[in-house]
Motif scaffolding. Structure first.
Motif, PDB file in Angstrom:
ATOM      1  N   ASN B 319       0.828  -1.198   0.000  1.00  8.10           N
ATOM      2  CA  ASN B 319       0.000   0.000   0.000  1.00  8.10           C
ATOM      3  C   ASN B 319       0.867   1.254   0.000  1.00  8.10           C
ATOM      4  O   ASN B 319       0.415   2.324   0.341  1.00  8.10           O
ATOM      5  N   CYS B 343      -2.686  -1.627  -3.663  1.00 12.03           N
ATOM      6  CA  CYS B 343      -4.088  -1.341  -3.361  1.00 12.03           C
ATOM      7  C   CYS B 343      -4.492   0.056  -3.840  1.00 12.03           C
ATOM      8  O   CYS B 343      -5.671   0.377  -3.878  1.00 12.03           O
ATOM      9  N   GLN B 360      -6.265  -6.000  -4.542  1.00 16.52           N
ATOM     10  CA  GLN B 360      -5.993  -6.574  -3.228  1.00 16.52           C
ATOM     11  C   GLN B 360      -5.906  -8.083  -3.331  1.00 16.52           C
ATOM     12  O   GLN B 360      -6.548  -8.684  -4.193  1.00 16.52           O
ATOM     13  N   LEU B 479      -3.976   0.655   4.619  1.00 16.45           N
ATOM     14  CA  LEU B 479      -4.785  -0.531   4.328  1.00 16.45           C
ATOM     15  C   LEU B 479      -4.532  -1.500   5.473  1.00 16.45           C
ATOM     16  O   LEU B 479      -3.418  -1.972   5.665  1.00 16.45           O
ATOM     17  N   VAL B 482      -8.243  -6.528   4.549  1.00 14.53           N
ATOM     18  CA  VAL B 482      -8.908  -6.690   3.266  1.00 14.53           C
ATOM     19  C   VAL B 482     -10.230  -7.407   3.522  1.00 14.53           C
ATOM     20  O   VAL B 482     -10.257  -8.395   4.247  1.00 14.53           O
TER      21      VAL B 482
END
Lengths: 87, 968
Positions: B319, B343, B360, B479, B482
């Motif tokens: 990220n 991402c 992702q 991030l 997920v």
């Protein structure tokens, strides 16, 4: 933890014996009455902040020392020989 | 897979299989080079786990090193150096790492979520202690201890410096260079085997040369400075008060080669600079714990520093921009990059590999190691074959040391992490990545500038020159987790995943400290180093708060696990306590005397003679020596305190209950000392050697306490008194010469004869022994005509040999502690068995010794009604009068017809002896209203030893109550 002995300088706390509150410096008169003696012998404040206590430089010069320290920050701001403290 | 053939290798074993490794590289690198990916089973679910990091923050790859008593569990394979013959074992798996039976836990995982044992195992209640807990404990865990005594050597050491620099990456090296050049006394400590930090792991130039070369040059410059000490393999583990730091050094070289394994340092620094860098954090995506999934920074470490590719087709998932260098370095090293998954939508990556932005990782496959991943992106989902996934969720500054003294870190939104709050640790400043400055250029600059400030504060004149380096920005888009099916691991070491944390929030464990305890996130050796910020972010999300409001848990020392053996180094066996030996020690041991501990002293128990098979035979004989002829006993262990000065008499009057100012020169008096609360502290005799000169004796056990008490009295309570005290216990060897023939014995060794008229009971003075000036005291702890003869310690050995030889010619000899104890019990003399801290002068029948004419310590408190109550337990003698003659110390006393239960207790016994003089068992003890109950018969019950005896209460002085033998 390091304590500054007025005679020897800054030393590791393991050289010292911890006694307790420095109110031991003000021993009541024999006829001061049970309350005064009870306070002297047993009753202690438990402050979050500045406190004064007595340490003995047992593995050093043998001085009894009044240590001003903070129970929250652990900072020690003053140490003096008990023998020279005004009471 | 190795990128180049190594020049030399050594062999080591993992779970019995032989592997080759390059000396000095971590076991983790050697295992990855050999393609070993499954190295551990997880704590709770026994899931297959691989190597995750390349440093001390490793959560998965914990191994046991060595076997038998030397087995060391929970060693991180990422910091364990390969050496020839090293034996490494996996942990927490049975029967084998590949086929772990407890992996059944993973199938039961729906029932084993956070706090499961609080819910599932509630009933029936007694089952918890007997069944559930033992089973759970056996099923979960890391490595185990051997249960045998550790035979390895450990060390401890102390160091002092002006500036302690923690971490030798770019910031630390620049700080050391700047402070060192300014003349400060510097210690630079780094936990790695080599200094340089990420300069050794990244492909970057500093001052126009490769990072490792610049680091090597800088280290060479530092090594040349006398005022700089470089400590590698040394982790600073804790920050303590007044600039004290704990540090653990792993000793270099072969393990078990006779060298200590580890050394625990206590470093005292006027100032410290934390340059501890940052730790990369994982991303919580489904099944992100398969072997082969590791931190992107770790992948670069293995490729760039150790020349090992952790996979054949590597995927990168990140990220932040920093993750991209992983792809670049892999390509440069010739390793295939299967894909780069970022991402973020708005990133530009150039490279000859597939790039997925706004994407992702949503699933992973592979039973014992990663085989495939599934990614989701704007165009749908895609499966990618990959055996290694490098993840980067961004960097967490290593703030831990700054938080160990109750300080909290500060949230910094642009890096989505916590940075140190200035001033958290007095005397400590921070620089570089641990401060949130992530580029190499920023690290170098901060290191130099912060060190310059510190040096200036120390009164030095530093110069700041900063080399040029990469200064690209660190762009991150947070991030944490997920979305998607499956468990998304956050704390790999404790098997805590996103759902556990959400469950904690749902069950109202919303405080971060409650969440930690409910889920165990952040516990165990790792202490949440990698998982903390992610866990907080998930908790913040679940509770609808921001991360700063959610706060962090408390970071406590140590930063890495420290073995107790290292902290307590030197304190095992003989090192546990000092041994104090008397001057007669060798002579006593030569006579076969078993030595027993008395405080730190060793004293002879008894002196066995040929034909004696039981200690009682020796003891009884020695008692008879003293009662019938003469005995000699080393009493040097009693405390001896020299007191001098115009205020000496007043000092003694103040610490003793009785008066010593009236004592004549050349006389000795028994004294009783109280604590200020009115209980007895100690007793002993004090002799007046001159107008302003006394020598006090204390009991062996209380010598140090009395010394402290006297200094306290002089300095705290009575600084007006002009007196000085000095312990002379070690300076004088002192021997009791006791028995009817004691005077005859002394006259055979003294230069001038003594007669009773000049040396009455309690006399003292100078004497000459074979030309040596000594001191003689006519005092008695046996009740016999007796003396104590003292000479300077260097003559102690020869005097003891002389006295015992002479005593033997009078039909006596040496006696030990057992006989001494019998003799004093027969006379009702107390020791600390009786004056045990709860007894008063009143209790031991000495209340009349408290003078009414003067104040003394403890006088006022001793007069409190509760301390002179007639109902108190008072000292009595007890004689066995029933069929059972054996009395025991610590037994309780009951009326004959009362049940032997606590409520009926009348008192207890303190000392017992068989008296060969009176030919019966004797005891001293305390009994309610005891002094008024002489003649009464009671039950003595020892529940512990199952002994019951009938005893008659009597005066504590069993033998010669008039005292004629001692005085005559």
């Amino acid at each position: 933890m390091r304590i500054t002995c007025p005679n020897c300088g800054e030393r590791d706390r393991r050289e010292f014996y911890y006694q307790g509150d420095a109110l031991a410096l003000t021993r009541p008169a024999p006829d001061a009455g049970p309350h005064a003696w009870d306070d002297y012998l047993h009753n202690r404040d438990n402050p979050a902040g500045d406190t004064q206590d007595l340490w003995f430089h047992e593995a050093g010069c043998g001085a009894w020392i009044v240590v001003n320290r903070n129970t929250v920050t652990h900072a020690i701001d003053d140490t003096r020989l008990a023998a020279t403290v005004k009471r | 897979m190795r990128l180049q053939d190594p020049q030399s290798t050594v062999s080591f074993t993992f779970d019995g299989r032989r592997y080759r490794g390059v000396p000095g590289e971590p076991v983790a690198a050697a295992l990855l080079a050999a393609g070993v990916r499954l190295v551990a089973r997880s704590f709770k679910y026994h899931r297959p786990r691989g190597i995750m990091s390349a440093g001390s923050e490793e959560q998965n790859a914990l191994v046991t090193v060595g076997r038998g008593p030397q087995a060391e569990p929970n060693v991180r394979a990422t910091v364990l150096e390969v050496s020839e013959g090293l034996e490494v074992f996996s942990q927490n798996a049975w029967p084998s790492l590949k086929h772990d039976a407890m992996a059944v836990n993973d199938l039961m995982s729906p029932f084993l979520g956070a706090g499961f044992y609080y819910k599932t195992f509630m009933w029936p209640k007694p089952f918890w202690e007997k069944l559930y807990e033992p089973v759970i404990r056996r099923a979960a865990g890391l490595g185990g201890l051997s249960g045998k005594a550790n035979q390895d050597r450990y060390e401890k050491a102390f160091a002092f410096c002006d500036v302690l620099i923690i971490g030798a990456g770019p910031a630390g090296l620049m700080a050391a260079l700047t402070a060192g050049r300014a003349g400060a006394d510097v210690i630079l400590a780094d936990e790695d085997t080599a200094m340089g930090g990420r300069l050794l792991r990244e492909v970057e130039d500093v001052d126009g040369q490769p990072g490792p070369d610049w680091a090597a040059e800088t280290i060479a410059a530092l090594s040349a400075m006398d005022n700089v000490r470089l400590m590698t393999r040394t982790t600073v583990t804790g920050a303590y008060d007044q600039g004290t730091y704990g540090a653990l050094e792993r000793i270099a070289g072969l393990r078990r080669a006779g060298k200590p394994l580890e050394c625990f340092w206590r470093i005292v620094a006027k100032r410290s600079i934390l340059c501890a860098g940052a730790l990369e954090r994982p991303i919580a995506f489904p099944n992100n714990d398969r072997p082969g999934i590791m931190m992107a920074s770790a992948v670069r470490s293995y490729v760039n520093r150790w020349g090992v590719a952790p996979g054949k087709a590597v995927t990168i998932f990140g990220n932040n921009d920093d993750a991209h260098r992983t792809a670049r370095d892999l390509v440069a090293a010739g390793v295939k990059v299967a894909a780069l998954v970022d991402c973020r939508d708005d990133v530009q990556v150039d490279g000859d590999f597939p790039v997925y932005t706004g994407a992702q990782v949503v699933a992973t496959k592979g039973r014992r190691a990663l085989e495939r991943i599934t990614i989701s992106h704007a165009g749908g989902t895609r499966d990618i074959r990959t055996d290694c996934l490098a993840m980067s969720g961004g960097w967490n500054p290593t703030v831990h040391l700054t938080c160990q003294m109750n300080g909290r870190p500060t949230w910094q939104a642009d890096i989505a992490s916590f940075v140190p709050t200035p001033g958290n640790v007095p005397g400590m400043v921070t620089a570089g990545a641990c401060n949130g400055a992530f580029s190499t250029a920023a690290c170098l600059k901060e290191g130099a500038e912060v060190a310059a400030e510190v040096a200036t504060g120390l009164g030095l004149k530093p110069k700041v020159t900063v080399p040029s380096a990469d200064d690209s920005a660190y762009r991150i888009s947070p991030l944490w987790a997920v979305p998607g099916q499956g468990r998304k691991w956050i704390d790999f070491q404790n098997d805590v995943h996103v759902k556990d944390i959400k469950l904690a929030a749902q069950e109202n464990f919303r405080s971060v400290e409650h969440m930690k305890r409910y889920t165990t996130q952040g516990m165990a050796p790792d202490q949440g180093k990698s998982s903390n910020v992610v866990a907080l972010a998930v908790l913040a999300d679940a509770t609808g708060r921001g991360i700063p409001e959610t706060g962090t848990t408390t970071f406590r020392p140590p930063f890495v696990p420290v073995s107790i053996a290292a902290m307590g180094a030197g304190s095992q066996g003989k090192g546990f306590a000092p041994e104090r030996l008397t001057t007669s020690h060798c002579a006593s041991v030569a006579r076969g005397a078993p030595m027993i501990e008395a405080g730190l002293w060793y004293r002879p128990s008894y002196f066995p003679q040929q034909g004696e098979t039981h200690w009682r035979q020796s003891c009884d004989r020695e008692v008879r020596y003293v009662r019938n002829a003469v005995g000699v006993c080393d009493v040097s262990t009693l405390g001896k305190i020299d007191i001098q000065g115009p205020g000496a008499a007043a000092l003694l009057d103040f610490v003793y209950t009785n008066t010593f100012s009236t004592l004549k020169v050349g006389r000795t008096r028994y004294g009783l000392m109280l604590r200020e609360d009115g209980h007895v502290m100690d007793d002993g005799t004090t002799a007046r050697l001159g107008e302003q000169h006394y020598v006090m004796t204390t009991t062996t056990a209380a010598a140090a306490q009395v010394m402290r008490h006297l200094e306290f009295t002089l300095q705290v309570l009575r600084p007006d008194l002009n007196a000085r005290i000095m312990s002379v216990t070690e300076q004088w060897a002192q021997f009791a010469v006791a028995g009817p023939r004691s005077r005859d014995l002394l006259n055979s060794v003294l230069d001038d004869q003594i007669v009773d008229a000049d040396w009455p009971f309690m006399a003292c003075g100078a004497v000459d022994v074979a030309g040596v000036q000594g001191r003689l005291f006519r005092i008695s702890f046996s009740g016999e005509h007796a003396y104590e003869l003292a000479v300077p310690a260097r003559y102690g050995d020869s005097l003891f040999r002389l006295l015992t030889a002479q005593a033997e010619s009078y039909g006596g000899g040496a006696y030990g502690m057992e006989a001494l104890n019998v003799l004093r019990i027969e006379k009702g003399f107390t020791t600390h068995a009786e004056i045990h801290g709860r007894t008063t002068a009143f209790d031991i029948g000495m209340d009349r010794m408290i003078s009414r004419k003067k104040d003394c310590i403890g006088r006022t408190a001793a007069a409190r009604p509760g301390l002179i109550d007639d109902d108190r337990e008072q000292l009595v003698g007890l004689k066995a009068v029933g069929a059972v003659k054996q009395l025991t110390a610590g037994a309780h006393l009951f009326a004959q017809d009362a049940a032997p239960e606590r409520v009926n207790g009348q008192g207890y016994t303190t000392s017992v002896a068989y008296s060969p003089t009176l030919q019966t068992g004797l005891a001293l003890g305390f009994l309610k209203r005891g002094s008024a109950r002489h003649g009464e018969v009671l039950r003595m019950v020892d529940h512990l030893r199952q002994i019951e005896a009938m005893v008659e209460v009597c005066d504590p002085v069993f033998f010669d109550p008039e005292g004629g033998r001692a005085r005559g």
